[in-house]
Scaffold this motif. Structure first.
Motif, PDB file in Angstrom:
ATOM      1  N   LEU A   5       0.872  -1.167   0.000  1.00  0.00           N
ATOM      2  CA  LEU A   5       0.000   0.000   0.000  1.00  0.00           C
ATOM      3  C   LEU A   5       0.909   1.217   0.000  1.00  0.00           C
ATOM      4  N   MET A   6       0.709   2.132  -0.950  1.00  0.00           N
ATOM      5  CA  MET A   6       1.555   3.324  -1.075  1.00  0.00           C
ATOM      6  C   MET A   6       0.842   4.543  -0.509  1.00  0.00           C
ATOM      7  N   VAL A   7       1.597   5.405   0.156  1.00  0.00           N
ATOM      8  CA  VAL A   7       1.032   6.668   0.621  1.00  0.00           C
ATOM      9  C   VAL A   7       1.988   7.792   0.247  1.00  0.00           C
ATOM     10  N   GLY A   8       1.453   8.822  -0.396  1.00  0.00           N
ATOM     11  CA  GLY A   8       2.263   9.964  -0.793  1.00  0.00           C
ATOM     12  C   GLY A   8       2.409  10.942   0.365  1.00  0.00           C
ATOM     13  N   ILE A   9       3.626  11.413   0.593  1.00  0.00           N
ATOM     14  CA  ILE A   9       3.880  12.356   1.679  1.00  0.00           C
ATOM     15  C   ILE A   9       4.567  13.606   1.132  1.00  0.00           C
ATOM     16  N   ASP A  10       4.231  14.760   1.730  1.00  0.00           N
ATOM     17  CA  ASP A  10       4.885  16.009   1.325  1.00  0.00           C
ATOM     18  C   ASP A  10       5.136  16.934   2.516  1.00  0.00           C
ATOM     19  N   GLY A  11       4.952  16.417   3.722  1.00  0.00           N
ATOM     20  CA  GLY A  11       5.198  17.225   4.909  1.00  0.00           C
ATOM     21  C   GLY A  11       3.988  17.983   5.414  1.00  0.00           C
ATOM     22  N   SER A  12       2.917  18.021   4.651  1.00  0.00           N
ATOM     23  CA  SER A  12       1.712  18.726   5.082  1.00  0.00           C
ATOM     24  C   SER A  12       0.973  17.908   6.134  1.00  0.00           C
ATOM     25  N   GLU A  13       0.155  18.582   6.933  1.00  0.00           N
ATOM     26  CA  GLU A  13      -0.646  17.869   7.929  1.00  0.00           C
ATOM     27  C   GLU A  13      -1.622  16.920   7.242  1.00  0.00           C
ATOM     28  N   SER A  14      -2.118  17.329   6.080  1.00  0.00           N
ATOM     29  CA  SER A  14      -3.030  16.478   5.333  1.00  0.00           C
ATOM     30  C   SER A  14      -2.369  15.162   4.939  1.00  0.00           C
ATOM     31  N   SER A  15      -1.112  15.218   4.515  1.00  0.00           N
ATOM     32  CA  SER A  15      -0.433  13.986   4.132  1.00  0.00           C
ATOM     33  C   SER A  15      -0.118  13.117   5.349  1.00  0.00           C
ATOM     34  N   LEU A  16       0.108  13.742   6.508  1.00  0.00           N
ATOM     35  CA  LEU A  16       0.342  12.962   7.726  1.00  0.00           C
ATOM     36  C   LEU A  16      -0.948  12.277   8.193  1.00  0.00           C
ATOM     37  N   LEU A  35       6.043   4.520   2.185  1.00  0.00           N
ATOM     38  CA  LEU A  35       5.942   5.973   2.119  1.00  0.00           C
ATOM     39  C   LEU A  35       6.700   6.468   0.898  1.00  0.00           C
ATOM     40  N   VAL A  36       6.054   7.301   0.096  1.00  0.00           N
ATOM     41  CA  VAL A  36       6.679   7.809  -1.126  1.00  0.00           C
ATOM     42  C   VAL A  36       6.693   9.330  -1.092  1.00  0.00           C
ATOM     43  N   ALA A  85       0.841  -1.339  -6.945  1.00  0.00           N
ATOM     44  CA  ALA A  85       0.418  -0.983  -5.593  1.00  0.00           C
ATOM     45  C   ALA A  85      -0.920  -1.605  -5.261  1.00  0.00           C
ATOM     46  N   PHE A  86      -1.094  -1.945  -4.021  1.00  0.00           N
ATOM     47  CA  PHE A  86      -2.387  -2.397  -3.517  1.00  0.00           C
ATOM     48  C   PHE A  86      -3.402  -1.263  -3.650  1.00  0.00           C
ATOM     49  N   ALA A  87      -2.948  -0.054  -3.353  1.00  0.00           N
ATOM     50  CA  ALA A  87      -3.722   1.177  -3.524  1.00  0.00           C
ATOM     51  C   ALA A  87      -2.777   2.338  -3.252  1.00  0.00           C
ATOM     52  N   LEU A  88      -3.184   3.528  -3.679  1.00  0.00           N
ATOM     53  CA  LEU A  88      -2.455   4.762  -3.385  1.00  0.00           C
ATOM     54  C   LEU A  88      -3.293   5.589  -2.428  1.00  0.00           C
ATOM     55  N   VAL A  89      -2.670   6.081  -1.361  1.00  0.00           N
ATOM     56  CA  VAL A  89      -3.375   6.899  -0.373  1.00  0.00           C
ATOM     57  C   VAL A  89      -2.760   8.292  -0.362  1.00  0.00           C
ATOM     58  N   LEU A  90      -3.613   9.315  -0.426  1.00  0.00           N
ATOM     59  CA  LEU A  90      -3.157  10.692  -0.513  1.00  0.00           C
ATOM     60  C   LEU A  90      -3.954  11.577   0.428  1.00  0.00           C
ATOM     61  N   GLY A  91      -3.328  12.674   0.841  1.00  0.00           N
ATOM     62  CA  GLY A  91      -4.049  13.680   1.602  1.00  0.00           C
ATOM     63  C   GLY A  91      -4.898  14.518   0.671  1.00  0.00           C
ATOM     64  N   SER A  92      -5.856  15.230   1.246  1.00  0.00           N
ATOM     65  CA  SER A  92      -6.752  16.032   0.415  1.00  0.00           C
ATOM     66  C   SER A  92      -6.143  17.363   0.012  1.00  0.00           C
ATOM     67  N   CYS A 116      -4.437   1.906 -10.134  1.00  0.00           N
ATOM     68  CA  CYS A 116      -4.907   1.203  -8.948  1.00  0.00           C
ATOM     69  C   CYS A 116      -5.918   2.072  -8.202  1.00  0.00           C
ATOM     70  N   PRO A 117      -6.613   1.536  -7.202  1.00  0.00           N
ATOM     71  CA  PRO A 117      -7.490   2.379  -6.393  1.00  0.00           C
ATOM     72  C   PRO A 117      -6.720   3.517  -5.741  1.00  0.00           C
ATOM     73  N   VAL A 118      -7.336   4.691  -5.717  1.00  0.00           N
ATOM     74  CA  VAL A 118      -6.750   5.863  -5.069  1.00  0.00           C
ATOM     75  C   VAL A 118      -7.690   6.312  -3.955  1.00  0.00           C
ATOM     76  N   VAL A 119      -7.146   6.419  -2.746  1.00  0.00           N
ATOM     77  CA  VAL A 119      -7.931   6.873  -1.608  1.00  0.00           C
ATOM     78  C   VAL A 119      -7.470   8.273  -1.227  1.00  0.00           C
ATOM     79  N   VAL A 120      -8.387   9.223  -1.252  1.00  0.00           N
ATOM     80  CA  VAL A 120      -8.110  10.578  -0.782  1.00  0.00           C
ATOM     81  C   VAL A 120      -8.702  10.694   0.616  1.00  0.00           C
ATOM     82  N   VAL A 121      -7.841  10.953   1.593  1.00  0.00           N
ATOM     83  CA  VAL A 121      -8.266  10.975   2.997  1.00  0.00           C
ATOM     84  C   VAL A 121      -8.838  12.344   3.326  1.00  0.00           C
ATOM     85  N   ARG A 122     -10.153  12.374   3.494  1.00  0.00           N
ATOM     86  CA  ARG A 122     -10.881  13.598   3.773  1.00  0.00           C
ATOM     87  C   ARG A 122     -11.639  13.449   5.096  1.00  0.00           C
ATOM     88  N   GLY A 123     -12.222  14.550   5.541  1.00  0.00           N
ATOM     89  CA  GLY A 123     -13.138  14.507   6.671  1.00  0.00           C
ATOM     90  C   GLY A 123     -12.466  14.687   8.012  1.00  0.00           C
TER      91      GLY A 123
END
Length: 272
Positions: A5-16, A35-36, A85-92, A116-123
């Motif tokens: 499972l991949m998750v994109g990070i850029d230092g933002s609180e959203s990515s954390l 972590l990518v 990837a199993f899926a890609l997870v990203l911040g909003s 692959c499936p992309v999950v945008v973590v919102r809410g």
């Protein structure tokens, strides 16, 4: 070796926040988490990866964790990683996005092009920690949501929660029909909306008999139906068709709307 499972990070609180969500998701599915961080040139990359790694281990101590830094633009890097990837997870939202944007430009572009499936973590936090015990999936007529329904059943299975399947329909404005015939009755003269939903659920329900399912047939706009259903959900799942002759997916107006406005994490699942 298990597909990560991949998750994109850029230092933002959203990515954390995306890292938190992805760490739990990786443990649920018993897959490694990677972590990518993609950047053309960034001296702070090692520190950023270290912070995200610590966050992941704190969220889910049992997670199998690795990381990498790619020196290319974020969209190309993440779409490339999504091919395995199993899926890609990203911040909003990302660090570089303008104030007022409802969804970051990188997240939207990746959702539109990944294989692959992309999950945008919102809410809010209550939607990200599984408080509601509900996964919602949008079901459309035809084959566009088939893979999404399978994905949603699997999510409900590993979370041991209820699946709410929503099929929304409406009679196009100006469509002629017999006097006194209700919209539902007129629609049912073709293919009854309840049959559309039942047919889409039948196969996956047999594969996951332990998943309790609630079916909702809604007369009205799809966007409104999905947003209302997901107001008390932990995850919203929608499908996306392939565009014939073009690279990427056909997100459409509904997917754009829910990617920008969903009150919970949203998964965009490509049609296979």
């Amino acid at each position: 070796m298990a597909v990560p499972l991949m998750v994109g990070i850029d230092g933002s609180e959203s990515s954390l926040e995306a890292v938190d969500w992805a760490a739990h998701e990786a443990v649920r599915h018993e897959v490694p988490l990677r972590l990518v961080h993609a950047v053309i040139a960034d001296r702070e990359a090692p520190d950023m990866v270290a912070v995200a790694s610590e966050r992941a281990r704190k969220s889910a101590p049992a997670v199998r964790l690795s990381s990498e830094v790619l020196h290319e633009d974020a969209v190309s890097a993440l779409v490339g990683k999504g091919r395995n990837a199993f899926a890609l997870v990203l911040g909003s939202r990302g660090l570089g996005d303008l104030a007022g944007l409802l969804l970051g430009s990188v997240s939207l572009a990746v959702a539109a092009h990944a294989d692959c499936p992309v999950v945008v973590v919102r809410g809010g936090v209550e939607h990200r920690i599984g408080r509601f015990g509900i996964v919602v999936v949008g079901v459309e007529d035809g084959e566009g949501s088939g893979t999404a329904v399978q994905f949603a059943f699997r999510e409900a299975h590993v979370r041991r929660c209820r699946l709410v399947a929503v099929h929304a329909w409406s009679v196009p404005v100006g469509t002629p029909g017999p006097p006194g015939l209700s919209g539902y009755a007129f629609q049912a003269m073709g293919r009854p909306p309840a049959d559309v939903l039942a047919d889409a659920l039948r196969g996956p329900a047999e594969r996951y008999p332990d998943v309790p399912v609630t079916s909702e047939v809604v007369e009205g706009p799809v966007r409104r139906a999905l947003l209302e259903a997901s107001s008390g959900a932990d995850l919203l799942v929608v499908g996306a068709r392939r565009r014939h002759g073009h690279v990427g997916l056909q997100l459409g107006l509904v997917n754009h709307a829910v990617l920008h406005h969903a009150p919970c994490p949203i998964a965009v699942v490509p049609q296979i």
